[in-house]
Design a protein around this motif. Sequence first.
Motif, short mmCIF file in Angstrom:
data_model
loop_
_atom_site.label_atom_id
_atom_site.label_comp_id
_atom_site.label_asym_id
_atom_site.label_seq_id
_atom_site.Cartn_x
_atom_site.Cartn_y
_atom_site.Cartn_z
N GLN A 161 -4.49 -3.64 3.47
CA GLN A 161 -4.18 -2.23 3.23
C GLN A 161 -3.22 -1.70 4.29
OE1 GLN A 161 -7.70 0.15 2.88
NE2 GLN A 161 -6.58 2.07 2.81
N ASP B 246 -4.67 -5.25 -1.63
CA ASP B 246 -5.29 -4.02 -1.16
C ASP B 246 -4.23 -2.92 -1.06
OD1 ASP B 246 -6.91 -2.10 -0.10
OD2 ASP B 246 -7.85 -3.41 1.40
N GLU B 247 -4.23 -2.04 -2.02
CA GLU B 247 -3.29 -0.93 -2.10
C GLU B 247 -1.83 -1.38 -1.95
OE1 GLU B 247 -4.37 2.65 -0.23
OE2 GLU B 247 -6.51 2.35 -0.52
N THR C 134 -12.22 -1.89 0.46
CA THR C 134 -11.66 -2.84 1.43
C THR C 134 -12.78 -3.71 2.01
OG1 THR C 134 -9.88 -1.32 1.98
CG2 THR C 134 -10.37 -3.04 3.57
#
Lengths: 289, 561
Positions: A99, A190-191, A58
Amino acid sequence: MTVTDTTATPAPVFGAPVLEASGVTMRFGGLLAVNDVNLTVHEGEIVGLIGPNGAGKTTFFNCLTGLYKPTAGQVRFAGTPLPPKPRAVVQAGMARTFQNIRLFANMTALENVMVGRYCRTSSGAFTSVLRGPKFRREEAATRTRAQELLDFVGLGRSTEHLARNMPYGDQRRLEIARALATEPKLILLDEPTAGMNPQETRQASDLIFKIRDSGLSVVVIEHDMRFIFNLCDRVLCLVRGETLIEGTPGEVQSDPRVIEAYIGTGEDEDEDEAAQVRDTTVAEEEGKS
Amino acid sequence: MSDDLTTPTRAHTMAWPLGLAGVALVIIGSFLSWSFDGGILGDLSINFYPGSLQILAIIMAVLGLVLLLVEKGPLKKPLGQWLDATLGLRALGLTLTLYMVLVLIAISVESDGLINVNPGGYISTVGAILLLVSSRMLPLRQLRDLSQARLPGWAEILAIALMMAAVLFGAAYALGLTDAWAFVLCLVFITAVIAVLFRTGVMRWFGHVAQRHKKVLTLAAFAVAFFFPFTQNGSDANMSIATQVLIFAATAMGLNIVVGLAGLLDLGYVAFLGSGAYVAAMLSTSAFATIDWHPPFLVVMLLGAGTAATLGLIIGSPTLRVSGDYLAIVTLGFGEIFRLTMFNLDGTNGPLLTNGPNGIPGIPELEIGSFNFGDSHVVAGIELGRFANYYFLLLLLLAFVILVFARLNDSRIGRGWVAIREDEKAAEAMGVNVFGLKILAFVVGAFLAGLAGTIKAHQDVAVSPDQFIFLESAFLLAAIVLGGMGTIAGVLLGATILKLLPEKLRFFSEYRLLLFGLLLVLMMRFRPEGLVASRRRQLEFHEEDEELAVAIESELVEEAK
Ligand SMILES: Nc1ncnc2c1ncn2[C@@H]1O[C@H](COP(=O)(O)OP(=O)(O)OP(=O)(O)O)[C@@H](O)[C@H]1O
Ligand SMILES: [Mg+2]
């Protein structure tokens, strides 16, 4: 541990490099969260970014998008150096998701995506107060485009729903739609499947392929190995802020150091992932293209 | 509340006749004499000839009767399933009792002691208490959703017209009261009616109607404001207050862009009003004006507003880059620096521009073209004096400020502001020009305040530093918080309340600050989104309230259709 892997030369099917990050380093006090990481992403490529918790994935995204000012290193986008300012980054054509979902919770889905159009529209204060034909046209176009993007990610029927009321999976997709609204050439996810069930994860996979097919490049962080190895053309594995290995899914998967890195952290979750790395079969890998 | 929803008990069956008896007593009592002394509160002393305060009591009692009939009687069929008569009666019972108790207190204060209260006063009070008790005994019921209630279009527009007429009439009546007690009682009456409208759900229905007929409502509101001077029959007293309210409201609406839309806390906003006023004063033909150049007023307006906007830019550029708390402190300081600067530009401590503490008095009446704002005119047989002239100009200004507010709010820029309030980092990461939008809000706000200031200078005849103290900024902010941040109706309401009450309740002036402080604390505790809440602020102030979010969402979906 420095990069020793020289197999990173991309397959020739991909176009010119979009993103070239070299020597990106981020230091928080005594902690080297990201240490001398290089990454090149080509047109039409999906690149995976993996690594155990706290590896600096991240943070690396934050360095690329200007949320952090990297301690050292350079980011070039479409051939020109990119200043570490979020707005300049978006303007240049790089958008991201977060995220921990960061939608505008009290806005509707449509309004969220319309905010994404901000940097591609230009109505100023005067135009807004005078409401000339140009304003109306642009406003209508913004609305239409936002609706199209909601349809694209499969939220066409949630237009007027408040972001905060939407289910988790829908919120993730809405974040993608909002990022797409900025007309990026490269999107950083991000994820994107964190907290999703297997079916939603499959849909997310399809969505990312669809995004790639529409001409974008994608960099995606994920802990779900099956998802990553199935999806990506190339995978970069970070461990403690440094590049452990970069290569095709097959190469990364078969590298013993990757499994070791995950097991080494000793966390249950990571061990699961280590097991996944081992289990993901080459058959799956081939079935994808 | 759920225990109230059970099958009828004896208390429930007794409640209705009890309420009816209460209503009857209030009406009978109101036709009898309330007070021995005929010289107070507009004469309440004559039997069978009710004074105005008694008529208000009768109106409330009739309202109670209507609600009772909705509860159980001929009105139950058409209205019973929509209106929450029980909650309405509870609100009415409470306010009517409060009203009667205040009447007794007023009579004993204005003439000497409770001895001056006649039997009628006691009868009405007992009636009010009966109504209160009975309303507490009535059961609560499940109702249908009022937002689904539909009347024909003309009926809804008629409802808007009636509402507006009532507002105009009520405002004219309340302003006409000179006696402070009578004014307070009138306020209690208005509170009673509004409380009933809210509790029965009529207000919610009205909200939906207003949503459906937005244009009609806006037009009606301006018509009411426009016709107000014609109800005053040349009297200057109320018109003077009304112009004060308008200038305060226009300034508050400008600040509303900064605070309500962009979410920036500006504690020195009055300085921008002041810079506009000083520019107009210095360029005026007053004998004390310091600049020997007298351009037409339109130029003065632009110069005043431009000066304010420039100051806004100078203050904003360095501070808006850092977080919100600094802005509050810097603007607070700026407000003081402005005042002190005006205080010192007197020719000895600095260049002679403002005459220091003496300010610039004797600013002549405005003259636009050949129209002099000091002259009276007779329109349709009604004399419109100096204040009426300024009133119409200020109404125009207010309309302009509202237009700017509404249009900016509903645009790309408005969406950017909301995004910044929601999550500044995410907005930035999505390409929203956070700094630029903040500066824009700050400068537009300053510009509008400067504009208002240029008119204020002429209307007040004089400008001096003590007109622009911190307290004024605080009041502007209070009007926004009280009325409802980010709303138009709310801020107009808040500005009206905050400007009107102190004018009418001069005997409260020592406790004014205490009361306003208390009011704000109570607001923050019980209704942080303000009297008139914008949906967005409601959502923002109630992050945890899932039900509210779902309800608002269904409204949004409904409207989109
Ligand atoms: N703003 C910050 N200040 C100080 N330390 C930070 C900051 N942001 C991240 N870190 C640290 O940097 C390291 C890398 O964090 P990062 O969030 O990038 O990990 P990650 O790879 O994304 O992990 P995860 O898979 O859990 O999301 C962690 O040790 C974290 O504590
Ligand atoms: Mg992370």
